[in-house]
Design a protein around this motif. Structure first.
Motif: not given
Ligand SMILES: Cc1cc2nc3c(=O)[nH]c(=O)nc-3n(C[C@H](O)[C@H](O)[C@H](O)COP(=O)(O)O)c2cc1C
Length: 449
Positions: A364-386
């Motif tokens: 039921g959670h989101r799956t993130l498959v990718g490089s460290a940069e790709q995963v960090a990009d996603d987490l950063q986007a969610w964090f910065e978008a509140e």
């Protein structure tokens, strides 16, 4: 909107051999891993090396699978599990910084049990305990506790709200400096600093006091994971952080705003409740390496297990695996989770097989498959978008996926100044940046009884 650096929070969710339904079949996972506390210690220590805020164990008080379907049951490793508080007590003695979050039910416990056990863990761990408050939705649990059906939804949540208030009250049985232990005079505690709860409510009658003093964190932290308005209300009134399972930034933002918006009516401010969506990361040194790791797991999913993972949507065994999801009429006891799963299938036009493959990876959670940069990009986007204050990282397989996250993603998050390089404090509360809860006799709050 950009945020202050260094403030992203990270929890690590550990269960079975990992979140992925086929994790136990990987050749490197030892037999009986589920029952070996040192198997989990390996992941806890890796998380501490990576400066994670906390580890988390989900739980139920039953084999929550369908006992009649032995074909599926016999392929399901989650039928056996260590009890979280017992396991966390062992892990507490071999870790120093990491928070210890255990699940316990408000339906199948009494508040005194929970107040005492989590306060004990807080003392034993030097201020690292947190309780994941759940109301228990499953039939299996009901049948283990003298009921034919689960308590209906409204009663479960009404009981949970009162339960949390009583637990708060018990945790405040003594003021911080009550125990003077003056050997000279023989005075063990100052009687003016004892507050007997005397709770008489609809569901509970609890005299108190708790036979434990205030804890290193003032009181253990509380986590909640309900998505419904009733679940959000408990979170807004009583919790310090929430786990969620949203799939899009927009849904994450909406939930974030909604829950934080409920805090004011309980005299709380938005910084007092952290929102941590769940994410299952599969990380490689390149995107291809991550995809290969993912593929290796996906191939190990037994179709019988796959269908059972969709049981929240009803019995789908009569429908072709490579056809679409049929209309769903009954969403059952976990309606909000079931709806999220259904939405995912409809949005991406997934067949039943594709849907269970997606669920198997992530529950039921989101799956993130990718490089460290790709995963960090996603987490950063969610964090910065509140849409998030941080994340509940659900490791797909243990301990390999924890090591990958710690070795690859954490340095990338640190490089971007999104995550700490050292623990800030000694307690989970300090590391999460949450205020110490003054005893209500000095600062009156709702928890003052
Ligand atoms: C990340 C996450 C972790 C959860 N962990 C547990 C758990 O360990 N045990 C449990 O019985 N329910 C667990 N749940 C279920 C919730 O406590 C709750 O019953 C469910 O989200 C439905 O809540 P709602 O009806 O308020 O939306 C979890 C839910 C989420 C999203």
């Amino acid at each position: 909107m950009s945020r202050r650096p260094g403030k992203l929070r990270l929890g690590l969710s550990l269960q079975h051999a990992g979140y992925h339904a086929a994790a136990w079949r990987l050749p490197e996972v030892p037999r009986h891993a589920n029952l070996d506390w040192q198997y989990y210690l390996r992941s806890a220590q890796a998380a501490e090396r990576g400066k994670f805020d906390m580890i988390f164990f989900a739980d139920g008080v039953a084999v929550r699978e369908n006992l009649d379907d032995r074909e599926v049951l016999a392929r399901t490793p989650s039928v056996v599990n260590l009890e979280p508080l017992t396991l966390l007590s062992a892990l507490a003695t071999h870790t120093r910084h990491i928070g210890l979050v255990g699940t316990a039910s408000t339906t199948y416990n009494e508040p005194y049990h929970i107040a005492r056990k989590f306060a004990s863990l807080d003392h034993i761990s030097g201020g690292r305990a947190a309780w994941n408050l759940v109301t228990s939705w499953s039939l299996g649990e009901a049948r283990n506790f003298g009921r034919d059906t689960p308590l209906d939804y409204d009663s479960r949540y009404a009981r949970a709200r009162e339960f949390a208030r009583v637990v708060h009250g018990l945790w405040n049985s003594w003021e911080d400096d009550a125990f003077v232990e003056d050997k000279q005079s023989g005075l063990f505690f100052d009687p003016d600093k004892l507050h007997v709860l005397g709770h008489q409510g609809e569901h509970f009658s609890v005299q108190g006091p708790l036979n434990l003093s205030r804890t290193p964190q003032g009181r253990p932290l509380i986590c909640q994971a309900g998505k419904s308005p009733a679940g959000q209300e408990i979170a807004a009134e009583s919790a310090d952080f929430v786990f969620t399972a949203d799939h899009s930034i927009e849904d994450g933002q909406a939930y974030y705003r909604e829950v934080k918006g409920r805090l004011a009516q309980h005299g709380r401010h938005p910084g007092q409740l952290l929102i941590l969506p769940g994410v299952v990361p599969i990380v490689g040194r390149s995107e291809q390496e991550a995809q290969d790791k993912f593929g290796r797991l996906q191939e190990l999913i037994d179709p019988k297990i796959g269908l059972s993972l969709l049981a929240l949507l009803g019995d789908l065994s009569a429908y072709p695996l490579d056809g679409p999801l049929p209309p769903i009429h009954d969403y059952g006891e976990m309606a909000s989770v079931a709806r999220l799963i259904e939405q995912r299938a409809r949005k991406d036009n997934l067949s039943i097989r594709q849907l269970y493959q997606a669920i198997a990876a992530s529950r039921g959670h989101r799956t993130l498959v990718g490089s460290a940069e790709q995963v960090a990009d996603d987490l950063q986007a969610w964090f910065e978008a509140e849409a998030a204050d941080g994340f509940n990282i659900a490791a797909p397989y243990l301990p390999g996926a924890v090591d990958d996250f710690v070795d690859l993603v954490i340095p990338e998050l640190q490089r971007r100044e999104l995550f700490r390089r050292e623990y800030e404090g000694t307690t989970l509360r300090q590391n999460l940046g949450l205020d110490y809860p003054e005893h209500p006799r000095s600062t009156p709050t709702h928890a003052d009884h």
